[in-house]
Design a protein around this motif. Sequence first.
Motif, short mmCIF file in Angstrom:
data_model
loop_
_atom_site.label_atom_id
_atom_site.label_comp_id
_atom_site.label_asym_id
_atom_site.label_seq_id
_atom_site.Cartn_x
_atom_site.Cartn_y
_atom_site.Cartn_z
N ALA A 83 0.74 -1.25 -0.05
CA ALA A 83 -0.09 0.11 0.06
C ALA A 83 0.91 1.22 -0.03
O ALA A 83 1.99 1.21 0.67
CB ALA A 83 -0.94 -0.07 1.32
N ARG A 84 0.26 2.19 -0.73
CA ARG A 84 1.18 3.65 -0.66
C ARG A 84 0.55 4.50 0.19
O ARG A 84 -0.81 4.80 0.23
CB ARG A 84 0.98 4.18 -2.24
N ALA A 85 1.26 5.11 1.15
CA ALA A 85 0.70 6.15 2.11
C ALA A 85 -0.11 7.40 1.19
O ALA A 85 0.65 7.96 0.12
CB ALA A 85 1.79 6.69 2.99
N SER A 86 -1.11 7.93 1.66
CA SER A 86 -1.80 9.03 0.87
C SER A 86 -1.33 10.40 1.61
O SER A 86 -1.41 11.30 0.56
CB SER A 86 -3.44 8.74 1.05
N SER A 87 -1.16 10.10 2.77
CA SER A 87 -0.69 11.59 3.51
C SER A 87 0.01 11.10 4.67
O SER A 87 0.24 9.75 5.10
CB SER A 87 -1.95 12.57 3.86
N SER A 88 0.57 12.24 5.55
CA SER A 88 1.11 11.81 6.87
C SER A 88 0.43 12.64 7.88
O SER A 88 -0.29 13.57 7.85
CB SER A 88 2.63 12.08 6.82
N GLY A 89 0.80 12.42 9.12
CA GLY A 89 0.00 13.16 10.54
C GLY A 89 0.94 12.95 11.54
O GLY A 89 1.90 12.17 11.63
N THR A 90 0.39 13.45 12.74
CA THR A 90 0.71 13.38 14.02
C THR A 90 -0.44 12.67 14.94
O THR A 90 -0.83 13.95 15.13
CB THR A 90 1.63 14.54 14.35
N ILE A 91 -0.26 11.89 15.76
CA ILE A 91 -1.01 11.68 16.63
C ILE A 91 -0.57 12.16 18.18
O ILE A 91 0.58 12.10 18.48
CB ILE A 91 -1.37 10.13 17.04
N SER A 92 -1.32 13.02 18.90
CA SER A 92 -0.74 13.58 19.99
C SER A 92 -1.97 13.65 21.32
O SER A 92 -3.10 13.60 20.93
CB SER A 92 -0.53 15.13 19.85
N PHE A 93 -1.37 13.28 22.24
CA PHE A 93 -2.07 13.43 23.65
C PHE A 93 -1.10 13.64 24.70
O PHE A 93 -0.28 12.88 24.70
CB PHE A 93 -3.02 12.30 23.74
N GLY A 94 -1.59 14.17 25.78
CA GLY A 94 -0.59 14.70 26.45
C GLY A 94 0.55 15.50 26.14
O GLY A 94 0.77 16.19 25.17
N LEU A 95 1.75 14.75 26.52
CA LEU A 95 2.95 15.13 26.07
C LEU A 95 3.54 14.03 24.84
O LEU A 95 4.64 14.10 24.78
CB LEU A 95 3.91 15.48 27.40
N VAL A 96 2.55 13.29 24.57
CA VAL A 96 3.08 12.34 23.53
C VAL A 96 2.68 12.51 22.33
O VAL A 96 1.65 13.23 21.97
CB VAL A 96 2.36 10.93 23.84
N SER A 97 3.85 12.41 21.39
CA SER A 97 3.66 12.86 20.12
C SER A 97 4.19 11.76 18.97
O SER A 97 5.26 11.28 19.24
CB SER A 97 4.24 14.08 19.67
N ILE A 98 3.33 11.29 18.25
CA ILE A 98 3.63 10.01 17.22
C ILE A 98 3.30 10.34 15.96
O ILE A 98 2.31 10.61 15.39
CB ILE A 98 2.60 8.88 17.97
N PRO A 99 4.44 10.57 15.06
CA PRO A 99 4.29 10.60 13.51
C PRO A 99 3.54 9.39 12.88
O PRO A 99 4.14 8.40 13.15
CB PRO A 99 5.61 10.90 13.25
N VAL A 100 2.81 9.66 12.14
CA VAL A 100 2.08 8.66 11.48
C VAL A 100 1.85 8.91 9.85
O VAL A 100 2.11 9.93 9.49
CB VAL A 100 0.72 8.16 11.93
N LYS A 101 1.59 7.56 9.18
CA LYS A 101 1.40 7.81 7.77
C LYS A 101 -0.33 6.93 7.77
O LYS A 101 -0.54 6.42 8.53
CB LYS A 101 2.36 6.91 6.77
N LEU A 102 -1.00 7.86 6.72
CA LEU A 102 -2.23 7.46 6.55
C LEU A 102 -2.38 6.49 5.35
O LEU A 102 -1.85 7.05 4.07
CB LEU A 102 -3.20 8.47 6.56
N TYR A 103 -3.08 5.26 5.22
CA TYR A 103 -3.21 4.50 4.05
C TYR A 103 -4.74 4.06 3.78
O TYR A 103 -5.29 4.17 4.86
CB TYR A 103 -2.37 3.08 4.17
N PRO A 104 -4.87 4.09 2.50
CA PRO A 104 -6.37 3.71 2.39
C PRO A 104 -6.72 2.32 3.03
O PRO A 104 -5.68 1.41 3.06
CB PRO A 104 -6.39 3.47 0.99
#
Length: 230
Positions: A3-24
Motif C-alpha cells: 500500500a502507498r501512503a496517501s498522507s502523513s500526520g501526527t497523533i498527540s495526547f498529553g506530552l506524547v507525539s507520534i508521527p504516522v502515515k495514512l493508508y487507504p
Amino acid sequence: MAARASSSGTISFGLVSIPVKLYPATRPKAVHFNMLHEKDHARLKQQYVCSVCGEVVGRDETVRGYEYARGQYVVMSEDELKALEQQSDRSIEIEEFLPIEQVDPLYFERSQLLGPDKGGQKAYRLLNEAMLLSGRVAIGRFATRGRRQLVLIRPLQRGLVLHGLYYADELRSFDDIEFGEAVELRKGEVDLATQLIEQLTSDRFEPKKYEDTYRQAVLEAIDRKVAGEE
C-alpha cells in the motif's frame, strides 16, 4: 503490491507525539461503466447548463451558492470560504479514551489505516499495545482540509485504524421514520423468531465466506464479449 501512503500526520495526547502515515483501508472493486454515444460508442462529456437561459457554462464561470430558501441563493467566494478554514496541520489530537461499545456504528463514515512514520515506531507500538490491554479506543479531532474532523482511533492486531465519524447532528433519528400502525406480538411469534436467529448464529464474522457474485458475473460477461463471444 504494498500500500502507498496517501498522507502523513501526527497523533498527540498529553506530552506524547507520534508521527504516522495514512493508508487507504479499502479497495472498492465495484464495476464502473462509462456513458457512451450509442451511435459511435464515443465517450460522453458532462457539461454545466444554466437552468434559466439554457447556456452551456464553463467551469471558470461558476460560483458557489447556498440555497437558503427555495430558488434563492447566497453566493460565497473562494476567498471568503478560504478565510473560514481552520489550520490544516494534519495533527490528530486525542481528547478521550472509551470502550468501543460506546460508539454506535452509525457514526462511522470512512476508514484509513495508520502506520508509523520515521522515528515513531516505538511510540506507535506502545500506543497499540496499551489500547489493546485497556480495551479502549480514542476519540479525537483530525485537522485536515480546512476543518477539524471528528475521528476514532482503534487498535487492530498490530496496528491502528483511523475512522472518520459523523457529528451527532448529521445522524437521522427514528423520529423521522414512518412505522405505520401499532402491532401486537404474541409470545409464540417471538419465540419462533428467536429460534430462527439461534439456528443461524455464528461465533464470529468471517467476511471471506461472502463474495460479490454480481461483480463476478459482470466481469465474466465482459471477458466473454472482449473475446468475441456473446
